[in-house]
Each structure stands twice: as C-alpha cells, then as structure tokens.
Motif scaffolding. Sequence first.
Motif, short mmCIF file in Angstrom:
data_model
loop_
_atom_site.label_atom_id
_atom_site.label_comp_id
_atom_site.label_asym_id
_atom_site.label_seq_id
_atom_site.Cartn_x
_atom_site.Cartn_y
_atom_site.Cartn_z
N LYS A 160 -7.30 65.05 42.42
CA LYS A 160 -6.07 64.30 42.61
C LYS A 160 -6.34 62.82 42.29
O LYS A 160 -7.22 62.20 42.88
CB LYS A 160 -5.56 64.45 44.04
N VAL A 176 1.81 68.80 43.67
CA VAL A 176 0.87 67.71 43.95
C VAL A 176 -0.02 68.09 45.13
O VAL A 176 -1.24 67.89 45.10
CB VAL A 176 1.62 66.39 44.23
N ASN A 223 -6.33 58.87 42.24
CA ASN A 223 -6.14 57.85 43.29
C ASN A 223 -5.07 56.88 42.92
O ASN A 223 -4.80 56.57 41.83
CB ASN A 223 -7.44 57.09 43.54
N TYR A 229 -4.68 65.24 35.19
CA TYR A 229 -3.67 64.87 36.18
C TYR A 229 -3.61 63.35 36.19
O TYR A 229 -4.65 62.69 36.21
CB TYR A 229 -4.04 65.37 37.58
N GLN A 255 3.25 54.69 42.47
CA GLN A 255 2.53 55.07 43.68
C GLN A 255 2.72 56.53 44.08
O GLN A 255 1.88 57.10 44.76
CB GLN A 255 2.96 54.17 44.85
N THR A 256 3.82 57.14 43.64
CA THR A 256 4.15 58.45 44.20
C THR A 256 4.43 59.53 43.18
O THR A 256 4.73 60.66 43.56
CB THR A 256 5.40 58.33 45.10
N ARG A 257 4.36 59.24 41.89
CA ARG A 257 4.66 60.26 40.88
C ARG A 257 3.36 60.76 40.25
O ARG A 257 2.44 59.99 39.99
CB ARG A 257 5.56 59.68 39.79
N TYR A 258 3.33 62.06 40.02
CA TYR A 258 2.16 62.69 39.41
C TYR A 258 2.62 63.55 38.25
O TYR A 258 3.66 64.19 38.31
CB TYR A 258 1.41 63.56 40.43
N ARG A 315 -1.57 59.73 37.86
CA ARG A 315 -0.69 59.15 38.87
C ARG A 315 0.06 58.02 38.20
O ARG A 315 -0.50 57.20 37.49
CB ARG A 315 -1.47 58.61 40.06
N TRP A 360 -6.27 58.77 36.90
CA TRP A 360 -6.34 60.09 36.29
C TRP A 360 -7.58 60.83 36.77
O TRP A 360 -8.55 60.22 37.21
CB TRP A 360 -6.35 59.99 34.76
#
Length: 122
Positions: free
Chosen positions: A120, A112, A122, A40, A45-48, A42, A31
């Motif tokens: 963003k 994103v 990690n 924000y 691995q790929t969704r935000y 995560r 976050w």
Amino acid sequence: MLRAILVASLLMTAPALAGGSCFSIREFHGWRAPDAKTIYIRVAQTRYFRLDLGASCSQLTFPGAHLITETRGPDLMCSGIDWDLAVSTGTPGSIPMHCIVKQQTELTPDEVAAIPKQFKPN
C-alpha cells in the motif's frame, strides 16, 4: 481551424472527466509494486489507483527502484494512454526501463483495504 481542434479536444476529454477517475500528475504522491506488472499509486491523500502494465517491467521490484514520469501537454491522467512511465534502479550506468501502462483503475475503499500493507503506497 484551431477552434475546431480545441472543441474536439474538450469533447474527447469530457467523458473521462465525468467519470471522476482523472487526476493531475502533480497529485501523485506514492507508489508500490507487488509484482512486475502491477503498480499501486496514491493520489492526493485518499485516492488510490492500480496501474496494470502491458508487459513485465522487472525493475519495479528491485530495491531502490524509482519511477520516472514525463508529461507532454496537459498533466491530466485519465487512462493508461496518458502515462509516459519508466523505472530506474538509480545505480550508476543503469538505463531506465520504459513501462507501458495498459489500464488505470481507481480503487474502491474495499479494494484499498484489501491491498497488503507492504504494497500500500504511503
């Protein structure tokens, strides 16, 4: 009676699951907070997602701040109401500040990409 409660629970959850914006809290990995009212996160691995808070949660922007999440019952996060969130600075004697999540929004790839690098997760 128990069966009726279970069926009602499943019916209430079905629309949220159909939208695809739910996730297990165990998939929450990182976050960042650009300000005291936005987080924000995560997921996997790929969704935000963006969490919009109902009020300012000033400790989010403190150095060394960390989130504290609690779940009671299912660990499925589908909307703001599913969050029991607090933030702590980790300093001795500090009291965690509870943060009310007003809205949880899954971000599109373009959204994103628009997140400034320093915010963003990690």
